[in-house]
Design an enzyme around this catalytic site. Sequence first.
Site, PDB file in Angstrom:
ATOM      1  CD1 TRP A 100      -1.955  -2.225   2.007  1.00  0.00           C
ATOM      2  CD2 TRP A 100      -2.812  -1.529   0.064  1.00  0.00           C
ATOM      3  NE1 TRP A 100      -2.864  -3.160   1.577  1.00  0.00           N
ATOM      4  CE2 TRP A 100      -3.407  -2.768   0.401  1.00  0.00           C
ATOM      5  CE3 TRP A 100      -3.198  -0.906  -1.128  1.00  0.00           C
ATOM      6  CZ2 TRP A 100      -4.367  -3.389  -0.405  1.00  0.00           C
ATOM      7  CZ3 TRP A 100      -4.154  -1.523  -1.930  1.00  0.00           C
ATOM      8  CH2 TRP A 100      -4.723  -2.744  -1.567  1.00  0.00           C
ATOM      9  CG  ASP A 167      -3.253   4.113   3.943  1.00  0.00           C
ATOM     10  OD1 ASP A 167      -4.328   3.988   4.548  1.00  0.00           O
ATOM     11  OD2 ASP A 167      -2.895   3.362   3.017  1.00  0.00           O
ATOM     12  CE  LYS A 191      -8.464  -3.044   5.350  1.00  0.00           C
ATOM     13  NZ  LYS A 191      -8.646  -3.176   3.912  1.00  0.00           N
TER      14      LYS A 191
HETATM   15  N1  PMP Z   1      -4.180   1.177   2.419  1.00  0.00           N
HETATM   16  C1  PMP Z   1      -4.302   0.111   3.227  1.00  0.00           C
HETATM   17  C2  PMP Z   1      -3.472   0.048   4.473  1.00  0.00           C
HETATM   18  C3  PMP Z   1      -5.176  -0.924   2.882  1.00  0.00           C
HETATM   19  O1  PMP Z   1      -5.287  -2.001   3.682  1.00  0.00           O
HETATM   20  C4  PMP Z   1      -5.924  -0.839   1.694  1.00  0.00           C
HETATM   21  C5  PMP Z   1      -6.873  -1.946   1.318  1.00  0.00           C
HETATM   22  N2  PMP Z   1      -8.052  -1.862   1.995  1.00  0.00           N
HETATM   23  C6  PMP Z   1      -5.777   0.298   0.896  1.00  0.00           C
HETATM   24  C7  PMP Z   1      -4.909   1.284   1.288  1.00  0.00           C
HETATM   25  C8  PMP Z   1      -6.565   0.467  -0.371  1.00  0.00           C
HETATM   26  O2  PMP Z   1      -7.877   0.759  -0.033  1.00  0.00           O
HETATM   27  P1  PMP Z   1      -9.051   0.882  -1.087  1.00  0.00           P
HETATM   28  O3  PMP Z   1      -9.336  -0.518  -1.557  1.00  0.00           O
HETATM   29  O4  PMP Z   1     -10.158   1.488  -0.284  1.00  0.00           O
HETATM   30  O5  PMP Z   1      -8.609   1.739  -2.205  1.00  0.00           O
END
Ligand code: PMP
Length: 354
Positions: A100, A167, A191
């Site tokens: 991520w 994030d 989450k």
């Molecule tokens: N950052 C983290 C720490 C994640 O676990 C995730 C996946 N849920 C994301 C970003 C990407 O999120 P999204 O699928 O909402 O774009």
Amino acid sequence: MVHNYSAGPCILPQEVFKEAAEAVLDFNGLGLSILEISHRSPSFVAVMDEARSLVRQALDVPDDYEVLFLQGGASLGFYISAINYMKQGGKGAYIDTGSWSNKAIKEAKRLGEVDVIGSSESANYNFIPKDFVVPNDADYLHFTSNNTIFGTQFKNLLKTEIPLICDMSSDIFSREINVSDYDLIYAGAQKNLGPAGATLYIFKKDRIGHTGRDIPAMMDLGIHSKKDSMYNTPPVYSTYVSMLTLRWLLKNGGVSWISEINQNKADLLYNEIDRNPLFKGTAAKEDRSNMNACFVLNNDEHKEAFDKLWNDANISGIKGHRSVGGYRASIYNALPLSSVEVLVNCMKELENKI
Ligand code: PMP
């Protein structure tokens, strides 16, 4: 009962599911579904206001910070954070702790210079880098507080002289934080907050609008702030269910209450991973996540027997991510301690069988 260890979207409180289901048929006795009313109606404006206000209560958000529920997921947050904080010709500093943060780095590179000041890539991201130096000339430092895939987590949250962006998708509301340490926190809802669809942004208002960039309206945090999170149609249902989850959290004692339970769940599971000779954790002990516990069998010959045990115990969603293998038990806020006991019993049973 299914013990849902899914990494996200994931388990939410049962009482939230019930109320959310009722609101699809009849919201607040209006004779209308939450899905068919205008986002400008007083009934929905009240939902948005309450959701934002509960975030403030849960995290003790200072008054000079904004709270928004926007669309696009945390993946759009990678770019939104960079475009709102990286000055024209400036640079962003990043800590690379997994897939991520890596994606966040890629998005920031579209806009300018990126300085990766720490990375655990060479060890398949099994630890949190600690000996990095934060450059004074960067416009901000970005990090991922919890690495959902690799099961590592910053235990000592950062504090910086330069603006700090986090994030917090997979551990927001799981432990106490000091919002004023950050300029921007963003998190996908799916989450600890609610269903996928909404992304939460918490940021210091007076730090927005100084990059000299022409920012598209949908990515401009200043525009969303001026419009009270209603510049366009917000993710109405995800915001509503997030509001219900926050009510549940606060009614029970808030973040301090859940953080103690989360610690107990993590201790129970990691103690068994360490004690049981058949298993091994994949992340460095001091950096292990209280949200996503990643572990493997020491001998793959036992896989079939273990998989049968947890399947028979009605456990779901513990298959590891392909980049780590083995198992990943996501123990988010709504997963009860009793579900962790069931998993730990399966691990003990495997040991007894062999
Ligand atoms: N950052 C983290 C720490 C994640 O676990 C995730 C996946 N849920 C994301 C970003 C990407 O999120 P999204 O699928 O909402 O774009």
